[in-house]
Design a protein around this motif. Structure first.
Motif, PDB file in Angstrom:
ATOM      1  N   GLN A  24       0.832  -1.204   0.000  1.00 37.68           N
ATOM      2  CA  GLN A  24       0.000   0.000   0.000  1.00 37.68           C
ATOM      3  C   GLN A  24       0.870   1.260   0.000  1.00 37.68           C
ATOM      4  O   GLN A  24       0.538   2.253  -0.637  1.00 37.68           O
ATOM      5  CB  GLN A  24      -0.931   0.000   1.209  1.00 37.68           C
ATOM      6  N   GLU A  58     -10.141  -6.947  -2.921  1.00 29.14           N
ATOM      7  CA  GLU A  58     -10.676  -5.878  -2.080  1.00 29.14           C
ATOM      8  C   GLU A  58      -9.590  -4.867  -1.719  1.00 29.14           C
ATOM      9  O   GLU A  58      -9.820  -3.661  -1.710  1.00 29.14           O
ATOM     10  CB  GLU A  58     -11.302  -6.457  -0.808  1.00 29.14           C
ATOM     11  N   GLY A  59      -8.408  -5.375  -1.409  1.00 29.73           N
ATOM     12  CA  GLY A  59      -7.290  -4.486  -1.100  1.00 29.73           C
ATOM     13  C   GLY A  59      -6.904  -3.634  -2.300  1.00 29.73           C
ATOM     14  O   GLY A  59      -6.589  -2.442  -2.163  1.00 29.73           O
ATOM     15  N   ARG A  61      -8.885  -2.747  -4.780  1.00 26.15           N
ATOM     16  CA  ARG A  61      -9.941  -1.769  -5.027  1.00 26.15           C
ATOM     17  C   ARG A  61      -9.758  -0.546  -4.127  1.00 26.15           C
ATOM     18  O   ARG A  61      -9.978   0.588  -4.549  1.00 26.15           O
ATOM     19  CB  ARG A  61     -11.325  -2.402  -4.795  1.00 26.15           C
ATOM     20  N   ARG A  62      -9.335  -0.796  -2.884  1.00 26.42           N
ATOM     21  CA  ARG A  62      -9.064   0.329  -1.990  1.00 26.42           C
ATOM     22  C   ARG A  62      -7.885   1.158  -2.500  1.00 26.42           C
ATOM     23  O   ARG A  62      -7.894   2.387  -2.442  1.00 26.42           O
ATOM     24  CB  ARG A  62      -8.787  -0.172  -0.567  1.00 26.42           C
ATOM     25  N   GLN A  64      -6.956   1.367  -5.619  1.00 30.44           N
ATOM     26  CA  GLN A  64      -7.440   2.050  -6.818  1.00 30.44           C
ATOM     27  C   GLN A  64      -8.206   3.319  -6.442  1.00 30.44           C
ATOM     28  O   GLN A  64      -8.039   4.374  -7.077  1.00 30.44           O
ATOM     29  CB  GLN A  64      -8.332   1.115  -7.623  1.00 30.44           C
ATOM     30  N   GLN A  65      -9.025   3.228  -5.393  1.00 29.80           N
ATOM     31  CA  GLN A  65      -9.786   4.387  -4.942  1.00 29.80           C
ATOM     32  C   GLN A  65      -8.867   5.464  -4.381  1.00 29.80           C
ATOM     33  O   GLN A  65      -9.085   6.655  -4.601  1.00 29.80           O
ATOM     34  CB  GLN A  65     -10.807   3.952  -3.878  1.00 29.80           C
ATOM     35  N   LEU A  66      -7.825   5.023  -3.658  1.00 23.58           N
ATOM     36  CA  LEU A  66      -6.851   5.975  -3.114  1.00 23.58           C
ATOM     37  C   LEU A  66      -6.187   6.768  -4.232  1.00 23.58           C
ATOM     38  O   LEU A  66      -6.032   7.994  -4.137  1.00 23.58           O
ATOM     39  CB  LEU A  66      -5.793   5.228  -2.303  1.00 23.58           C
ATOM     40  N   GLU A  69      -8.607   9.317  -5.800  1.00 23.05           N
ATOM     41  CA  GLU A  69      -8.778  10.523  -4.984  1.00 23.05           C
ATOM     42  C   GLU A  69      -7.640  11.515  -5.212  1.00 23.05           C
ATOM     43  O   GLU A  69      -7.785  12.710  -4.914  1.00 23.05           O
ATOM     44  CB  GLU A  69      -8.857  10.140  -3.503  1.00 23.05           C
TER      45      GLU A  69
END
Length: 314
Positions: A24, A58-59, A61-62, A64-66, A69
């Protein structure tokens, strides 16, 4: 370069993730570069067990969203298999300009203080590799470890392009062997940066060429010299300067583009640094790079110069 009112991506980045915390961190720092360089970005998620794919997804996707933003749109790809094989395969299939991986320290000493996978990836893929160590949230200060030889030119040019896009400064750092005390006057002369840069010595000419290349990119730069043991002096400088990124080089083995020599200095920097380390190939242009670094930088300066001329935000 504007198209339909939008900036066209001019760099391609592959960010590799196994869903771990350090991965991450790699996503965040890689995303910082992607945002500044207007990069087309892919997140490659790899699991060694098919049963773990849902959790990895799921990790990702988070992640990707970060990135979203922060203005970065990233494609997601998930593979099951050996991480090194999958990263090499993907980097062979698509011409990336940069591969980003995360790494954590596995022990307190030894040649594989960092994960052995990180070393293997650096040696196996053709594009430059950014090893994200720790968690850096800014990119303002870059240290380029210069051997004073032409093999580092591509590292200077590549890091200069990133620094230009990020508004970062670059320090060219070179360490010379410590001569006997009787030559103290020689030390003083060599440590006079202006005198060295205007000399006809190979070292002076190479450092001058590197600095001029950065200045031609519009990058604020300086040259620093030290005498002593290379690794010791490099890490003194890293601590002193609180750099966000350290850049070093590697070379092809025997002309092949499939394996690279890290060298003891590069290995030690990757092994012991507490900040991201960028390893850029020296020597012959790797086949995996989709364009020359000069062409890549030309694209960056064209896009950012055009944008600033329009008075736009980016």
């Amino acid at each position: 370069m504007l198209f339909a009112g939008q900036l066209v991506p001019i760099m391609k980045i592959l960010i590799c993730s196994d869903g771990s915390e350090q991965a991450q961190n790699a996503v965040r720092f890689g995303g910082l570069i992607a945002e500044k360089c207007l990069a087309e970005t892919t997140i490659l998620g790899i699991t060694e067990k098919a049963a773990e794919e849902d959790a990895l997804f799921e990790g990702l996707r988070r992640a990707q969203q970060l990135l979203k933003e922060n203005g970065v749109t990233a494609e997601l790809i998930i593979k099951a298999g050996d991480p090194i094989d999958e990263i090499v395969k993907r980097s062979d299939e698509t011409s990336y300009d940069l591969v980003v991986i995360g790494a954590v320290k596995k022990g307190t000493r030894g040649p594989f203080l960092m994960s052995a996978k990180a070393y293997k990836i650096i040696k196996a893929v053709a594009p430059p590799v950014l090893v994200v160590i720790g968690n850096r949230e800014t990119l303002k200060r870059v240290l380029v470890c210069s051997g004073g030889e032409k093999y580092i030119d591509k590292a200077v040019e590549f890091s200069g392009a990133i620094a230009h896009a990020s508004g970062a400064s670059v320090t060219l750092f070179h360490v010379m062997a410590e001569p006997p005390a009787v030559y103290s006057d020689l030390i003083k002369m060599e440590e006079d940066i202006n005198l060295l840069l205007h000399s006809n010595s190979d070292l002076g000419q190479n450092l001058r060429r590197e600095k001029e290349a950065l200045e031609a990119m519009g990058v604020v730069s300086e040259v620093r010299l030290r005498h002593g043991l290379v690794i010791s002096e490099v890490f003194k400088e890293i601590r002193r300067g609180d750099y966000d990124l350290v850049v070093t080089g590697s070379s092809p083995v025997g002309g092949t583009l499939r394996t690279y020599i890290m060298g003891n200095i590069t290995r030690e920097i990757v092994n012991r640094a507490d900040c991201p380390v960028l390893v850029v190939r020296g020597g012959e242009e790797p086949a995996g790079l989709g364009r020359s670094l000069k062409g890549f930088f030309s694209d960056i300066t064209h896009v950012f110069g055009h944008s600033k001329g329009e008075g736009g935000e980016h």
